[in-house]
Enzyme design. Structure first.
Site, PDB file in Angstrom:
ATOM      1  N   ARG A 240      -8.357  14.068  -2.561  1.00  0.00           N
ATOM      2  CA  ARG A 240      -8.027  15.496  -2.529  1.00  0.00           C
ATOM      3  C   ARG A 240      -7.879  15.891  -1.071  1.00  0.00           C
ATOM      4  NH1 ARG A 240     -13.084  18.531  -3.930  1.00  0.00           N
ATOM      5  NH2 ARG A 240     -13.099  18.897  -1.708  1.00  0.00           N
ATOM      6  N   HIS A 244     -12.061  22.041  -2.201  1.00  0.00           N
ATOM      7  CA  HIS A 244     -12.073  22.205  -3.659  1.00  0.00           C
ATOM      8  C   HIS A 244     -11.041  23.262  -4.086  1.00  0.00           C
ATOM      9  CE1 HIS A 244     -13.503  22.631  -7.712  1.00  0.00           C
ATOM     10  NE2 HIS A 244     -13.699  23.911  -7.510  1.00  0.00           N
ATOM     11  N   TYR A 252     -17.072  19.252   5.088  1.00  0.00           N
ATOM     12  CA  TYR A 252     -17.968  18.148   4.733  1.00  0.00           C
ATOM     13  C   TYR A 252     -17.229  16.806   4.639  1.00  0.00           C
ATOM     14  CZ  TYR A 252     -15.864  19.852   0.419  1.00  0.00           C
ATOM     15  OH  TYR A 252     -14.946  20.294  -0.498  1.00  0.00           O
TER      16      TYR A 252
HETATM   17  C1  LIG Z   1     -20.072  21.941 -16.760  1.00  0.00           C
HETATM   18  C2  LIG Z   1     -19.686  22.494 -15.406  1.00  0.00           C
HETATM   19  N1  LIG Z   1     -20.540  22.334 -14.361  1.00  0.00           N
HETATM   20  C3  LIG Z   1     -20.210  22.834 -13.135  1.00  0.00           C
HETATM   21  C4  LIG Z   1     -19.032  23.510 -12.952  1.00  0.00           C
HETATM   22  C5  LIG Z   1     -18.679  24.082 -11.563  1.00  0.00           C
HETATM   23  N2  LIG Z   1     -17.627  23.241 -10.951  1.00  0.00           N
HETATM   24  C6  LIG Z   1     -16.319  23.573 -11.052  1.00  0.00           C
HETATM   25  S1  LIG Z   1     -15.314  22.452 -10.331  1.00  0.00           S
HETATM   26  C7  LIG Z   1     -16.631  21.496  -9.837  1.00  0.00           C
HETATM   27  C8  LIG Z   1     -16.418  20.206  -9.101  1.00  0.00           C
HETATM   28  C9  LIG Z   1     -15.521  19.300  -9.899  1.00  0.00           C
HETATM   29  O1  LIG Z   1     -15.392  18.051  -9.286  1.00  0.00           O
HETATM   30  P1  LIG Z   1     -14.580  16.903  -9.961  1.00  0.00           P
HETATM   31  O2  LIG Z   1     -14.881  16.825 -11.430  1.00  0.00           O
HETATM   32  O3  LIG Z   1     -14.822  15.660  -9.171  1.00  0.00           O
HETATM   33  O4  LIG Z   1     -13.058  17.367  -9.864  1.00  0.00           O
HETATM   34  P2  LIG Z   1     -12.205  17.721  -8.553  1.00  0.00           P
HETATM   35  O5  LIG Z   1     -12.408  19.195  -8.310  1.00  0.00           O
HETATM   36  O6  LIG Z   1     -12.689  16.861  -7.449  1.00  0.00           O
HETATM   37  O7  LIG Z   1     -10.773  17.427  -8.900  1.00  0.00           O
HETATM   38  C10 LIG Z   1     -17.840  22.066 -10.250  1.00  0.00           C
HETATM   39  C11 LIG Z   1     -19.174  21.478 -10.010  1.00  0.00           C
HETATM   40  C12 LIG Z   1     -18.182  23.663 -14.080  1.00  0.00           C
HETATM   41  N3  LIG Z   1     -16.991  24.298 -13.997  1.00  0.00           N
HETATM   42  N4  LIG Z   1     -18.522  23.137 -15.288  1.00  0.00           N
END
Ligand SMILES: Cc1ncc(C[n+]2csc(CCOP(=O)(O)OP(=O)(O)O)c2C)c(N)n1
Length: 339
Positions: A240, A244, A252
């Site tokens: 990525r 986020h 970070y």
């Molecule tokens: C069950 C749940 N826990 C926490 C969140 C908050 N949250 C949204 S995106 C995210 C990080 C997601 O990381 P990843 O699955 O690796 O996907 P990326 O954003 O890196 O594509 C978090 C913790 C959520 N939406 N749903």
């Protein structure tokens, strides 16, 4: 490389470049305060998103996540739908009721996502179950990030699909970070696909920035699914190249990591391949780029001129009772009635 024709590669290039161009315009809109809510980019990941969706056929179902704009475009979603959606206009697919890529389109086989990580896995397992029970050939494909694979619902959904040998494909995007959490603090294994063995399903890890590798692996998963051999956990290694979301400056992430992955950019890589193998001239590529620019500018203008939603539709499409009707509890409450 070699499995895709020149025309297919150029089409994949078109979708990847269209994804990047739309997201660049969205970033400008975000900085101008015209986006309602967050902006989640897929910079650096466009290849895996486009190539996996490209391996599906019209009767299949797909449920994209926030970083799968490329998959939506392959499925026939137009730039104006994305711009109006992010700007919450009345003309948007959700008529201003949700933002980002949180919308579906049953005709195009797109199941709308929600924010709860992992929840799409059992939903898509359900779609795959329906396909199997109706003896259809339809395959269900969805995406999950490395962080999302740690949720309980991911395990439950995949286990269910494994037991019933459902035609489900889960593309696990290892993009290094779940928000600011690096992968090694998220799981004690190197490859997410190693988890497949625990479910008794097929797992594979591919270079997510190599579009032909992703396409070929997804095709293999599609074939297995159609033959009744059950689900696949397909891991794509990618990165990525933003935070986020646009509000996250990703401080970070060590600068060397960004530099390392910049060299592996999926669009640059495809362009190099096309040039080195004389599959596309400079004119071919420039022609596609200017077509994209014209399409995006046209659709952006439409979105900017679109009105915000009419408040009178606020409760429409919210309840199952149907467009324009109210649930009984609200019917008893005259203040909610429209005049
Ligand atoms: C069950 C749940 N826990 C926490 C969140 C908050 N949250 C949204 S995106 C995210 C990080 C997601 O990381 P990843 O699955 O690796 O996907 P990326 O954003 O890196 O594509 C978090 C913790 C959520 N939406 N749903």
């Amino acid at each position: 490389m070699g499995i895709l024709t020149r025309e297919q590669l150029l089409e994949i290039y078109y979708y990847m470049k269209l994804t990047r161009t739309i997201e660049e315009r969205l970033t400008h809109l975000y900085r101008q305060g015209k986006i309602v809510g967050g902006l989640y980019r897929s910079l650096g990941q466009e290849g895996e998103s486009v190539a996996s969706a490209y391996a599906l056929e019209p009767g299949d179902f797909i449920a994209p996540m926030i970083r799968n704009l490329g998959s939506l475009l392959v499925r026939g979603v137009k730039p104006w739908e994305i711009f109006t959606q992010y700007m919450a206009r009345g003309t948007s697919p959700t008529r201003g009721k949700d933002s980002v890529v949180h919308f579906g389109s049953v005709e195009r086989g797109i199941i709308p996502p929600i924010s709860h990580l992992g929840d799409l896995i059992p939903v898509m397992a359900g779609i795959a179950l329906a396909s199997k029970m109706k003896r259809l050939r339809s395959v269900a494909l969805t995406y999950i990030g490395d962080g999302g694979t740690s949720t309980g619902v991911f395990h439950e959904g995949l286990n269910f699909a494994a037991v019933f040998k459902l035609p489900l494909i889960v593309v696990a995007e290892d993009n290094g970070y779940a928000y600011s959490t690096p992968k090694h603090k998220q799981m004690a294994i190197e490859n997410i696909a190693d988890r497949a063995i625990g479910y008794g399903i097929f797992g594979e890890t591919v270079d997510g920035n190599d579009v032909e590798a992703v396409y070929a692996a997804t095709r293999r998963a599609v074939e297995r699914a159609r033959q009744g051999l059950g689900p696949t956990l397909l891991e794509v290694k990618t990165f990525r190249m933003r935070g986020h979301a646009e509000h996250d400056d990703a401080r970070y992430v060590p600068a060397e990591l960004f530099e390392h992955w910049r060299q592996k950019d999926p669009i640059d890589r495809l362009v190099r391949y096309l040039r080195e193998n004389n599959l596309a001239s400079e004119d071919d590529l420039a022609g596609i780029d200017s077509r994209i620019d014209a399409e995006v500018e046209h659709d952006l203008r439409y979105a900017e001129q679109s009105p915000m939603p009419d408040p009178s539709i606020a409760l429409q499409d919210v309840y199952y009772e149907g467009v324009g009707s109210f649930p009984p509890s609200l019917e008893r409450e005259p203040t909610y009635r429209r005049t």
